[in-house]
Design an enzyme around this catalytic site. Structure first.
Site, PDB file in Angstrom:
ATOM      1  N   GLY A 168      20.935  46.781  81.065  1.00  0.00           N
ATOM      2  CA  GLY A 168      22.507  46.421  80.257  1.00  0.00           C
ATOM      3  C   GLY A 168      22.699  46.857  78.881  1.00  0.00           C
ATOM      4  O   GLY A 168      22.279  47.359  78.534  1.00  0.00           O
ATOM      5  N   ASP A 169      24.517  46.476  79.524  1.00  0.00           N
ATOM      6  CA  ASP A 169      24.710  47.723  77.915  1.00  0.00           C
ATOM      7  C   ASP A 169      23.608  46.653  76.479  1.00  0.00           C
ATOM      8  O   ASP A 169      23.873  46.943  75.748  1.00  0.00           O
ATOM      9  CB  ASP A 169      26.098  47.030  78.269  1.00  0.00           C
ATOM     10  CG  ASP A 169      26.816  47.750  76.135  1.00  0.00           C
ATOM     11  OD1 ASP A 169      26.713  48.854  76.502  1.00  0.00           O
ATOM     12  OD2 ASP A 169      27.304  46.933  75.782  1.00  0.00           O
ATOM     13  N   LEU A 170      24.037  45.098  76.523  1.00  0.00           N
ATOM     14  CA  LEU A 170      23.744  44.532  75.364  1.00  0.00           C
ATOM     15  C   LEU A 170      22.163  44.719  74.691  1.00  0.00           C
ATOM     16  O   LEU A 170      21.285  45.033  73.907  1.00  0.00           O
ATOM     17  CB  LEU A 170      23.572  43.277  75.781  1.00  0.00           C
ATOM     18  CG  LEU A 170      22.023  42.222  74.576  1.00  0.00           C
ATOM     19  CD1 LEU A 170      23.236  42.781  73.330  1.00  0.00           C
ATOM     20  CD2 LEU A 170      22.143  40.727  74.942  1.00  0.00           C
TER      21      LEU A 170
ATOM     22  N   ARG B 246      17.808  44.787  89.010  1.00  0.00           N
ATOM     23  CA  ARG B 246      18.254  44.649  90.504  1.00  0.00           C
ATOM     24  C   ARG B 246      17.989  46.432  90.716  1.00  0.00           C
ATOM     25  O   ARG B 246      18.014  46.841  92.107  1.00  0.00           O
ATOM     26  CB  ARG B 246      19.540  44.739  91.438  1.00  0.00           C
ATOM     27  CG  ARG B 246      19.234  42.890  90.995  1.00  0.00           C
ATOM     28  CD  ARG B 246      20.661  42.461  92.212  1.00  0.00           C
ATOM     29  NE  ARG B 246      19.923  42.307  93.005  1.00  0.00           N
ATOM     30  CZ  ARG B 246      20.418  41.530  93.879  1.00  0.00           C
ATOM     31  NH1 ARG B 246      21.232  40.545  93.664  1.00  0.00           N
ATOM     32  NH2 ARG B 246      19.943  41.535  95.268  1.00  0.00           N
TER      33      ARG B 246
ATOM     34  N   LYS C 199      24.202  33.973  73.806  1.00  0.00           N
ATOM     35  CA  LYS C 199      25.455  32.879  74.427  1.00  0.00           C
ATOM     36  C   LYS C 199      26.266  33.735  75.209  1.00  0.00           C
ATOM     37  O   LYS C 199      26.349  34.858  75.802  1.00  0.00           O
ATOM     38  CB  LYS C 199      26.708  32.898  72.939  1.00  0.00           C
ATOM     39  CG  LYS C 199      27.022  34.950  72.515  1.00  0.00           C
ATOM     40  CD  LYS C 199      28.260  33.859  72.147  1.00  0.00           C
ATOM     41  CE  LYS C 199      29.477  35.000  71.670  1.00  0.00           C
ATOM     42  NZ  LYS C 199      30.619  35.087  71.447  1.00  0.00           N
TER      43      LYS C 199
ATOM     44  N   ASP D 157      22.392  33.857  67.943  1.00  0.00           N
ATOM     45  CA  ASP D 157      23.915  33.361  67.255  1.00  0.00           C
ATOM     46  C   ASP D 157      23.495  35.253  66.053  1.00  0.00           C
ATOM     47  O   ASP D 157      23.153  34.640  64.829  1.00  0.00           O
ATOM     48  CB  ASP D 157      24.471  32.896  66.632  1.00  0.00           C
ATOM     49  CG  ASP D 157      25.832  32.527  66.421  1.00  0.00           C
ATOM     50  OD1 ASP D 157      26.467  33.853  65.989  1.00  0.00           O
ATOM     51  OD2 ASP D 157      26.608  31.830  66.226  1.00  0.00           O
ATOM     52  N   HIS D 158      24.214  35.858  67.187  1.00  0.00           N
ATOM     53  CA  HIS D 158      23.648  37.445  65.654  1.00  0.00           C
ATOM     54  C   HIS D 158      24.653  37.171  64.543  1.00  0.00           C
ATOM     55  O   HIS D 158      23.874  38.302  63.853  1.00  0.00           O
ATOM     56  CB  HIS D 158      23.988  38.656  66.675  1.00  0.00           C
ATOM     57  CG  HIS D 158      26.016  38.986  66.985  1.00  0.00           C
ATOM     58  ND1 HIS D 158      26.530  38.784  67.489  1.00  0.00           N
ATOM     59  CD2 HIS D 158      26.701  39.585  65.827  1.00  0.00           C
ATOM     60  CE1 HIS D 158      27.687  39.314  67.694  1.00  0.00           C
ATOM     61  NE2 HIS D 158      27.550  39.381  66.455  1.00  0.00           N
TER      62      HIS D 158
ATOM     63  N   LYS E 156      23.021  38.261  60.115  1.00  0.00           N
ATOM     64  CA  LYS E 156      23.924  39.813  58.681  1.00  0.00           C
ATOM     65  C   LYS E 156      22.863  38.723  57.649  1.00  0.00           C
ATOM     66  O   LYS E 156      23.240  37.862  57.334  1.00  0.00           O
ATOM     67  CB  LYS E 156      25.473  38.910  59.393  1.00  0.00           C
ATOM     68  CG  LYS E 156      25.340  39.597  60.541  1.00  0.00           C
ATOM     69  CD  LYS E 156      27.177  39.275  60.946  1.00  0.00           C
ATOM     70  CE  LYS E 156      27.502  39.543  62.205  1.00  0.00           C
ATOM     71  NZ  LYS E 156      27.435  41.573  62.576  1.00  0.00           N
TER      72      LYS E 156
ATOM     73  N   ASP F 150      34.545  31.853  72.309  1.00  0.00           N
ATOM     74  CA  ASP F 150      33.972  32.831  71.817  1.00  0.00           C
ATOM     75  C   ASP F 150      33.452  33.368  70.853  1.00  0.00           C
ATOM     76  O   ASP F 150      32.434  33.815  70.141  1.00  0.00           O
ATOM     77  CB  ASP F 150      34.559  34.184  72.142  1.00  0.00           C
ATOM     78  CG  ASP F 150      33.949  35.443  71.940  1.00  0.00           C
ATOM     79  OD1 ASP F 150      32.880  35.487  72.760  1.00  0.00           O
ATOM     80  OD2 ASP F 150      35.227  36.560  71.302  1.00  0.00           O
TER      81      ASP F 150
ATOM     82  N   HIS G 115      29.986  31.126  66.298  1.00  0.00           N
ATOM     83  CA  HIS G 115      30.015  32.476  64.768  1.00  0.00           C
ATOM     84  C   HIS G 115      30.583  31.092  63.813  1.00  0.00           C
ATOM     85  O   HIS G 115      29.868  30.694  62.746  1.00  0.00           O
ATOM     86  CB  HIS G 115      30.323  33.605  64.923  1.00  0.00           C
ATOM     87  CG  HIS G 115      30.096  33.900  66.247  1.00  0.00           C
ATOM     88  ND1 HIS G 115      28.687  34.193  66.751  1.00  0.00           N
ATOM     89  CD2 HIS G 115      30.538  34.813  66.999  1.00  0.00           C
ATOM     90  CE1 HIS G 115      29.172  34.895  67.591  1.00  0.00           C
ATOM     91  NE2 HIS G 115      29.800  35.645  67.719  1.00  0.00           N
TER      92      HIS G 115
ATOM     93  N   LYS H  39      41.660  39.019  68.123  1.00  0.00           N
ATOM     94  CA  LYS H  39      41.701  40.592  67.951  1.00  0.00           C
ATOM     95  C   LYS H  39      42.663  40.926  67.900  1.00  0.00           C
ATOM     96  O   LYS H  39      43.895  40.257  68.067  1.00  0.00           O
ATOM     97  CB  LYS H  39      41.501  40.711  69.798  1.00  0.00           C
ATOM     98  CG  LYS H  39      40.408  40.006  70.118  1.00  0.00           C
ATOM     99  CD  LYS H  39      39.140  40.799  69.690  1.00  0.00           C
ATOM    100  CE  LYS H  39      37.805  40.176  70.757  1.00  0.00           C
ATOM    101  NZ  LYS H  39      36.493  41.022  70.729  1.00  0.00           N
TER     102      LYS H  39
END
Length: 485
Positions: free
Chosen positions: A16-18, A47, A147, A176-177, A181, A234, A239, A337
């Site tokens: 996956g992308d992550l 898969r 998450k 929780d990224h 930080k 989200d 966060h 956003k």
């Protein structure tokens, strides 16, 4: 060089992308610094019918630093296993390769299972890890999960129960990224490492605290997810709540993971459950429309969104904590956003000094600003005398922002948190007690919003700092957002 760690990573969702954008580059940085060296291995599962070589080539393409030789040596420790997480037989095959790699790389039975996939599969995977005997009988087992940890309190509770049937609470690492930080981790050091700040870090001296998590991009490829989540779930539930906990947790007697998490739990337990009237008074939601130049799509025109969607892409609100040191101090939070700029910052606004010495004008409120990103550092706005023969006061700013060379030394959030999971350090991971408290808080807001017939969306232009109601939220108390974008 750092001390080497013997460990196996099993990454569910390894294609996956992550995994490709965050996990593999983070692991590579640990490899370059010596925290991973000869005695580690990574199994990526998904898969797709990939080969080991194809899997490794995809990883190399995501690595920006290091030499070709370092990259080749690093990915030689990676293996791919086609895997259906619902099929017990696939876990038998996975166990076989785990045992082989444990012996080949002398991993001492140390295993980290990383769930980089849909949360509704977490329980299924955890159950099979136990039933098919993939857990270690001589090293450690740890589980890292991403998450969203549910979509409300009941679903989060069910997810947690499914996981702890296999893993003990101290084996579960909820990433929780934001907690990885640099400047978020710096908060306790600022608070407790400076007596002049420790003495005034309370409601006697602080007027309000403002937290801004602004993003300039729209929902992009996450539109499908956003349609079910929205900005409140989200960004606020996780966060922002974690940042508030870092700003306010009572000073522990010892700076250990256990005592830190116990102190943070007090913060989450102090969160209010607002009534519908309080939600209407204290919280604002918004959804972006097209920009004034019409070059940016409105949220409802984005791919994979409902043309009549009422999902919020912006939230602003006031959070009041029921803690002795923080009663009466409003925490103003906002996130959204398609705002004017990308910026994460915290403004601690102190009370203005009123004193007979200052007869011609009142000093402005001193402000401690913690810049999280894109800049990192601390700014302190203080009062001083204006140069010259007058008695006027003016603001002066003391600045300690990281320069480019210092920024190069800052580890990525995932690099830092992956290492802390390897070391078994829980202090910078979300705990269930905190999640439960934040879900109760957020669920009350969602329930109140669900009773509104139709929000007036879109209600802010792309490229602005959100709806006017967010400005009014502070203006009605005589305050204003310090960060204007």
């Amino acid at each position: 060089m750092a001390k080497e760690n013997n460990v196996l990573f099993v990454i569910f969702g390894g294609s996956g992308d992550l995994a490709h954008r965050k996990l593999y580059p983070g692991l590579f940085q640990l490899y370059l610094k010596g925290s991973l060296d000869q005695h580690f291995a990574v199994i990526g599962t998904a898969r797709r019918p990939w080969t080991h070589d194809y899997f490794r080539q995809g990883i190399v393409s995501q690595l920006s630093k290091g030499t070709d030789e370092q990259k080749a040596a690093f990915v030689s420790h990676f293996y791919y296993q086609s895997h259906d997480v619902k099929d017990s037989e696939h876990y038998v095959a996975l166990k076989k390769i785990i045992d082989q790699l444990d012996e080949k790389y002398q991993l001492n039975g140390n295993r980290i299972f990383y769930m980089a996939m849909a949360p509704d599969l977490f329980g299924t995977i955890a159950q099979h890890l136990k039933s098919e005997n993939l857990l270690s009988d001589r090293g450690y087992d740890r589980l890292i999960i991403e998450k969203p940890f549910g979509h409300d309190y009941p679903s989060a509770h069910a997810l947690n129960q499914a996981i702890i049937e296999t893993f003990d609470p101290d084996q579960v690492f909820r990433i929780d990224h934001y907690l990885g930080k640099e400047m978020i981790q710096n908060i306790p050091y600022l608070r407790f490492g400076n007596p002049f700040l420790s003495a005034i870090w309370n409601n006697k001296f602080i007027d309000n605290i403002q937290i801004t998590l602004a993003e300039s991009l729209g929902v992009e490829e996450r539109a499908g997810y956003y349609e079910t989540a929205g900005a409140l779930r989200d960004m606020v539930q996780n966060h922002i709540m974690q940042i508030i906990a870092m700003l306010t947790f009572p000073k522990p007697e010892h700076y250990t993971d256990r005592e830190i998490n116990q102190s943070k739990a007090q913060v989450f337990a102090s969160l209010p459950v607002y009534s519908e009237a309080e939600v209407a008074e204290k919280f604002v939601r918004g959804q972006y429309g097209a920009g004034s130049d019409q070059q940016q799509l409105a949220y409802r025109d984005e791919d994979k969104t409902d043309p009549q969607s009422n999902v919020e892409t912006f939230v602003a609100g006031e959070i009041d904590l029921d803690l002795p040191d923080w009663q009466g101090v409003p925490f103003y939070v906002r996130t959204g956003k398609r705002l004017a700029t990308k910026n994460t910052r915290i403004d601690v606004v102190f009370k203005a000094e009123e004193h007979p010495l200052f007869t011609e004008q009142t000093p402005t409120s001193p402000v401690l600003t913690i810049e999280v990103e894109p800049e990192s550092g601390v700014l302190l706005q203080i009062n001083g005398k204006k140069i010259g023969t007058s008695n006027f006061i003016e603001s002066h700013q003391l600045s300690d922002l990281l320069d480019d060379d210092q920024q190069e030394l800052v580890p990525d959030a995932y690099e830092r948190l992956l290492l802390e999971a390897v070391l078994g350090k829980q202090g910078n991971f979300a705990q269930w007690e905190g999640m439960a408290g934040s879900w109760h808080f957020v669920d009350a807001i969602r329930a109140a919003w669900a009773k509104e017939f139709q929000p007036e969306f879109p209600n802010y232009e792309s490229g602005s700092m959100g709806p006017k109601a967010a400005t009014d939220l502070l203006a009605k108390t005589g305050r204003h957002w310090l960060y204007q974008g």
